[in-house]
Structures are given as structure tokens and as C-alpha cells.
Design a protein around this motif. Structure first.
Motif, PDB file in Angstrom:
ATOM      1  N   THR A  88       3.032 -13.842  -2.371  1.00 42.54           N
ATOM      2  CA  THR A  88       2.509 -12.618  -1.776  1.00 42.54           C
ATOM      3  C   THR A  88       1.075 -12.828  -1.299  1.00 42.54           C
ATOM      4  N   PRO A  89       0.633 -12.089  -0.269  1.00 44.39           N
ATOM      5  CA  PRO A  89      -0.729 -12.254   0.244  1.00 44.39           C
ATOM      6  C   PRO A  89      -1.754 -11.732  -0.747  1.00 44.39           C
ATOM      7  N   ALA A  90      -2.867 -12.433  -0.891  1.00 47.41           N
ATOM      8  CA  ALA A  90      -3.870 -12.111  -1.915  1.00 47.41           C
ATOM      9  C   ALA A  90      -4.791 -10.997  -1.429  1.00 47.41           C
ATOM     10  N   THR A  91      -4.227  -9.793  -1.217  1.00 51.17           N
ATOM     11  CA  THR A  91      -5.014  -8.647  -0.791  1.00 51.17           C
ATOM     12  C   THR A  91      -5.296  -7.737  -1.988  1.00 51.17           C
ATOM     13  N   GLU A  92      -6.253  -6.847  -1.813  1.00 52.24           N
ATOM     14  CA  GLU A  92      -6.584  -5.916  -2.889  1.00 52.24           C
ATOM     15  C   GLU A  92      -5.413  -5.003  -3.198  1.00 52.24           C
ATOM     16  N   ALA A  93      -4.724  -4.515  -2.141  1.00 57.22           N
ATOM     17  CA  ALA A  93      -3.574  -3.636  -2.357  1.00 57.22           C
ATOM     18  C   ALA A  93      -2.467  -4.365  -3.098  1.00 57.22           C
ATOM     19  N   THR A 100      -0.382  -5.788 -10.398  1.00 55.64           N
ATOM     20  CA  THR A 100      -0.938  -5.536 -11.724  1.00 55.64           C
ATOM     21  C   THR A 100      -0.210  -4.369 -12.392  1.00 55.64           C
ATOM     22  N   ALA A 101       0.118  -3.359 -11.602  1.00 57.31           N
ATOM     23  CA  ALA A 101       0.902  -2.236 -12.132  1.00 57.31           C
ATOM     24  C   ALA A 101       2.283  -2.703 -12.586  1.00 57.31           C
ATOM     25  N   ASP A 138       0.815  -1.214   0.000  1.00 56.97           N
ATOM     26  CA  ASP A 138       0.000   0.000   0.000  1.00 56.97           C
ATOM     27  C   ASP A 138       0.850   1.267   0.000  1.00 56.97           C
ATOM     28  N   ASN A 139       2.161   1.120  -0.195  1.00 59.44           N
ATOM     29  CA  ASN A 139       3.079   2.250  -0.144  1.00 59.44           C
ATOM     30  C   ASN A 139       3.545   2.586  -1.565  1.00 59.44           C
TER      31      ASN A 139
END
Length: 639
Positions: free
Chosen positions: A454-459, A465-466, A420-421
Motif C-alpha cells: 500500500t502507498p505510504a500516505t497519512e490516510a 493502524t485502525a 480516505d473513505n
């Protein structure tokens, strides 16, 4: 492509540096001003451009070099006293000045002297060179003298193979660059800092793990610090080739297309690309940005493929500059659940490899290291290797080119980094750019991996994806993948599900599974039912179990060679039944150091999942996988 802050950035960077260089220095308690200013802002909450003054000079290893490898004087500096004062402000007279104390009678206040300090070998990690530094994480200073004679009309770059993790460089006391990232190549323009005759270079390297680092605080490998790969001085003309991309057109598989980028060129100047063995040459003119489009069709071009490597000498010229490459040409793409190389379906029989040096341990960085590791992979029957979990030494991909081994190359967006950073995303993009810039013309590269477990979070999904989009912007000719975690489905049916949302952004789904080691017994694999949500190719990027070489027992006794061999037998049968699987790279070729693996007598700071010990002892599971690969394992699945 030249990734630069010195005015040389070509059109293909599309402004990436503006974001990629906004890197946090909060962990050091200050924000650095632009390189060489000596000023400091003590507001820890701000961000700054930590990576400064660096480029990626493509093809640097194909240019004449003056090696800086060898013994460097060194000082371990855990409080970074050589760079910061007692208020943690950057010193203007730090150790980069390379002062020398003449002895009693010299009344200057000096508290260091490189000339009186011990040495470390470069390239090399400090951990395995000095017992006192084995577990050390912090700053170490390096210094060496060298002689240089300036050439009129030339520019000189300091070429750094890798420095883990943050690094600063000074030439004759003048700061030339600083860099973040422990596994990627970078170059610093040192032309203005060099003198004709005697010179010195000082480097500070800090391998402290950072919460906002890439990778972050937790890894399952040794945090080898230092100047871990070769350093050299590279001289180029004032107008010089900064980057190039030559690849095979997928539609024809006979036509070569791409581009050449030239710094300081005038519009209309010519660049040339030739394959002397095929008597093929093409010329093109650069535009106002120094960019020249390349397009030609050599006659009788033979394609490179796994197991059948074909390489050509390729000469690139621009004015007084020339790079003499060795390149191969192939296509790789997907069709449904197939992976196609040169239009033909292929099953990737592989193995994962860490950059751990065989026999001596430490960071792998010599040609002998590369020959040994990839030689073992060939003996195993591999046509593919996964180079985990970061870009390996450039000699590794060059060797894979020559041996005909397809490569999965990865950046260390590993486990739970700060997804998220936006600063961390900028760092990951920077490393991705540096990785692809160095290796885009290595024909062995087949897959760019953007993450592992990696953890399957939205962030996380947005972040990665980016990265997938950035990868395709930089290289449309390779496949994008990531090693995903799997989840439990219907436990009554022993179901495993592969449906991570990141799969939508990938060309090939990588999945890690450890049936028989982290869950169940080897025989549990016989019961597993697999559901894959994507009609895309799947590579089983990891499976395996742990046991030291020479520890024997029955097939149901954990930590024994027999247990791991039994695990491989059952997993190979299970994975052969999954329709989408088009390859695998079990974990892994050779045991490697890891600080979290501490079971006395079994691990002793080593992850023991290797099929070969760090001393070269082959375990029983090596034979199990070798027999499977040599008997054509996976052939039916590739049709």
C-alpha cells in the motif's frame, strides 16, 4: 463470534456492525433498503447497509451439513435485468421468483426460465467452466431445487463458503440475505423461508470491480466470479453455540483459556469444554449476554508447532447443542527481533501461495487442491506459508493444522484502495471480522496480515493502524503484520530502507523486494545495503522473478529458468545478511492467472513467478530454494 444483523450479536463485536455494514452501493446507482423490502432510494450519493442478514457461524464445518454443492442452473445477466427494471429500480417480481414458462399457450410475460438454462458447478468460478464467461465481469444468477424436512425447535442456516464479490440469496422467493466480500465465509438464517418438502434457492452474484471495493479496481490476480466455495444447510438448536475462542496462556503454556458464546441462552445455563484424550473437562455458566469464560489446565497437554503438529478432539456443549472440534495449542509472540513459537525462536522458511487450483486452474476449493499445494510446500522444505492476498478456503487452514505448517492469513486491503473513505474502512473491518471469526481457532494461524504493498500516505497509515487495533481486539494471541514496500536510500551505496510509518503498528514487519527483476540484475543483490528502522522481526514477504517452465537459456537471459534460479541464489545470500530477517515467503509457489500478464508465449494471462507451473512442472528455482531450506537456511538468524 457471531457477526449478525439479526439480534444475535454477542458482546465481543462491541458495536462493530453499526459501522461495518454502512457500505456504499453508489456503483449500482441506488441504495438498497433492508433485505426483503423491495423498495429503493435512487439517491446515488447516499450509503446503505449492503451486507444484511448475515452471520459468521463459527465451527459450521464441524456441524452436520446438508450439502448444496453440485450443478446449479445459471443465467449470465450483464445488465442485471433479473433484479432491476429499465429505470434501475429493484423489481418486486425479479428472477428470484423462479417462474417457469410452460410453452406456447402460457401467455404470461416471462423472459427467463432457470429450468431451461445451462448449469454451472458449485463450488466453482464461472470463468473456467464456460468459455463465454472467461473474461466476464458482471452478474450471474444461480438456481437449484432441494428437498428439506423441517425439524421442530431447530434453526437452519445457509452456509456460504464464499461468493465473489457481491451476492444476494432468496429461498422460495423470499430474500434471506445479501453480502459484500469475495473471500470470506458467511451464514444466513433461512428458517422462516424453508418449507417442509420441495424448496428452491436462487442466488445472484456480481463480480464487478468497484472503486470503493476491497479489493478495489486493480489486482494482480484473476477476478474469478461466482459461488466459488461450498454451500450447505446447517441445522442448530434454538439455543446454540455461535462462537468460541480457546487458546494457550502465554505465561504458563499449560493453561487453556478463552470463552464460549451461546445465542438464546438464559443466564446460569452451563457450557462444557472437554478434551477426551486427556480426560479433561471444564464447565462454565453463561452470563446474561450468553457469554461463558473458560479456564482450565489439562494434564500432559502436548503443544502444536511447525513440523510437529499435535491436534486434539475438543467437544463443546451447550444444552442440546454440541460442536466436535479438532484443535491444537501453541503460543506465538515476539521478543526484540525474534519470533517465538512456544517460547522458542523460529526461522520461518516459507512460500507465498495464491488460491489457484493446480492443473485445472480456476479458484482452488477442493481438498485435493489443498493437499497438492501444501504438499508441494512441504516438499520444498517449508514450515510456513503466506496465503495471499485474501482468506483462502477453510479447508486450507484445516489442512495446515494437520500438516504442521504455520500460516500468514491476509485480507485484500491491496494496493491503492480508498484509504480516505470511511465506508471502505468499514468494509475492511467487516472482512477482517469474518476472517478471524472463521479461523481464530485454527492453530496454524500465526500472523494476521492487514495489507499488501500500500502507498505510504497519512490516510493509509491511519486506516491500517485502525485495522491493526481491530485485529488485536478480536485476537490478542496472534501477530499482526503487513507486506510493506521498501524505498531507496543512498543510491551511491545501493541502500534500501525499511522505515514505513505503519511499522509502528505492526508486531512483525513484512517487506516485498524484487531486486533482479523489477530493478537491476540478479548480481545487483550482492551490492545492496539494507537499513531497517525497527527493532522488530522482519519477514521478507515477497521476492522472485518470472519465467515459464521449460524456457531455458543462460543465467543472464530474462524469462529463462536459469535467470530466475540465479536471481534466487543472489537474493538468498543478500537476505541472509540482514540481521532482523526471521523468515521469508518468496513469490511464489505456483503460476497463477492474471489479466495484466499478457506477454505472448511467456505469460499468456499467467503471472509466471511460480516455482511450479500450473501443470505441476517444477522449475530450476524450486531446487535452489529447496536446497537452501533443507540445509537449514536461516538457522543462525533465529538464535
Amino acid at each position: 463470534m457471531l457477526v449478525s444483523t439479526s439480534g444475535l450479536t454477542p458482546r465481543l463485536t462491541h458495536g462493530l456492525l453499526a459501522s461495518a455494514l454502512l457500505l456504499s452501493t453508489a456503483a449500482f446507482g441506488q441504495v438498497l433498503r433492508p433485505a426483503g423490502s423491495g423498495e429503493v432510494d435512487t439517491t446515488a450519493t447516499q450509503t446503505a447497509t449492503f451486507t444484511q442478514g448475515t452471520t459468521v457461524l463459527e465451527g459450521a464445518d464441524r456441524r452436520p451439513q446438508t450439502s448444496l454443492d453440485g450443478a446449479w442452473h445459471s443465467i449470465a445477466d450483464p445488465y442485471f435485468t433479473g433484479l432491476y427494471n429499465f429505470h434501475h429500480e429493484m423489481k418486486k417480481d425479479g428472477w428470484f421468483k423462479n417462474e417457469h414458462w410452460a410453452g406456447i399457450g402460457d401467455n404470461r410475460l416471462l423472459e427467463y426460465d432457470f429450468a431451461k438454462s445451462p448449469t454451472l458447478n458449485v463450488p466453482g468460478d464461472w470463468n473456467t467452466q464456460r468459455d463465454s464467461l472467461f473474461l466476464y465481469e458482471g452478474a450471474v444468477w444461480y438456481q437449484r431445487d432441494f428437498t428439506w424436512h423441517n425439524t421442530t425447535g431447530k434453526r437452519t442456516f445457509l452456509h456460504v463458503g464464499a461468493a465473489n464479490y457481491r451476492s444476494w440469496f432468496w429461498v422460495n422467493g423470499q430474500k434471506v440475505c445479501q453480502h459484500e466480500g469475495g473471500f470470506t465465509t458467511f451464514d444466513c438464517d433461512v428458517t422462516a423461508a424453508l418449507k417442509d418438502g420441495s424448496n428452491f434457492i436462487v442466488a445472484a452474484v456480481n463480480n464487478q470491480r468497484l472503486p470503493e471495493g476491497v479489493p478495489t479496481l486493480e489486482t494482480d490476480w484473476w477476478n474469478y466470479g461466482g459461488l466459488t466455495r461450498s454451500l450447505a444447510l446447517v441445522e442448530v438448536p434454538e439455543a446454540f453455540i455461535t462462537g468460541y475462542d480457546l487458546h494457550l496462556d502465554r505465561a504458563t503454556r499449560t493453561h487453556i483459556e478463552g470463552w464460549v458464546q451461546v445465542a438464546n441462552a438464559h443466564a446460569g445455563e452451563e457450557v462444557g469444554v472437554s478434551l477426551p484424550e486427556l480426560h479433561a473437562t471444564t464447565m462454565a455458566k453463561v452470563d446474561a449476554d450468553g457469554h461463558a469464560a473458560i479456564s482450565f489446565t489439562p494434564k500432559n497437554l502436548k503443544l502444536w508447532s511447525p513440523g510437529k503438529p499435535v491436534l486434539y478432539k475438543v467437544d463443546l456443549t451447550a444444552g442440546n447443542d454440541a460442536i466436535h472440534e479438532e484443535m491444537g495449542f501453541k503460543t506465538i509472540e515476539t521478543r526484540g527481533t525474534q519470533i517465538l513459537v512456544n517460547g522458542d525462536p523460529i526461522y520461518l522458511r516459507g512460500i507465498s501461495i495464491h488460491a489457484e487450483a493446480p492443473y485445472r486452474t480456476g479458484r482452488a476449493n477442493t481438498q485435493k487442491d489443498m493437499d497438492t499445494l501444501l504438499g508441494w510446500a512441504r516438499e520444498l522444505g517449508c514450515n510456513y506459508v503466506r496465503l495471499a492476498h485474501y482468506p483462502h478456503d477453510e479447508k486450507m487452514t484445516r489442512t495446515a493444522d494437520r500438516l504442521g505448517i504455520l500460516v500468514w492469513s491476509e485480507i485484500p486491503t491491496y494496493w491503492a484502495i480508498q484509504f480516505d473513505n470511511p465506508i471502505v474502512l468499514a468494509k475492511a473491518k467487516q472482512q477482517l471480522n469474518e476472517e478471524i471469526s472463521r479461523d481464530r481457532n485454527k492453530v496454524s494461524i500465526g500472523l494476521w496480515s492487514i495489507a499488501n504493498e500500500t502507498p505510504a500516505t497519512e490516510a493509509r497509515t491511519k486506516f491500517l493502524t485502525a485495522l491493526a487495533e481491530e485485529t488485536r481486539r478480536l485476537d490478542k494471541e496472534r501477530l499482526v503484520t503487513a507486506a510493506l514496500l521498501v524505498r531507496d536510500g543512498d543510491k551511491s551505496k545501493h541502500e534500501k530502507v525499511v522505515d514505513d510509518k505503519l511499522g509502528q503498528a505492526l508486531d512483525v514487519i513484512g517487506m516485498n523486494e524484487y531486486v533482479g527483476w523489477y530493478e537491476g540484475k540478479p548480481e545487483t543483490a550482492d551490492l545492496m545495503q539494507w537499513t531497517v528502522a525497527y527493532q522488530k522481526p522482519v519477514i521478507v514477504s515477497e521476492f522472485g522473478g518470472e519465467g515459464p517452465a521449460g524456457v531455458h537459456g543462460t543465467a543472464d537471459q530474462r524469462w529463462t529458468e536459469e535467470y530466475v534460479a540465479n536471481l534466487y541464489t543472489h537474493n538468498l545470500k543478500m537476505l541472509a545478511a540482514i540481521p532482523q530477517v526471521r523468515g521469508m515467503s518468496p513469490w511464489l509457489l505456483m503460476d497463477f492467472r492474471s489479466p495484466s500478464r499478457q506477454m505472448p508465449g511467456m505469460q499468456d494471462y499467467f503471472n509466471r513467478k511460480g516455482l511450479i507451473s500450473e501443470k505441476g512442472q517444477k522449475k530450476l528455482a524450486f531446487g535452489v530454494l529447496q536446497n537452501a531450506y533443507r540445509s537449514g537456511y536461516g538457522n543462525a538468524g533465529s538464535k
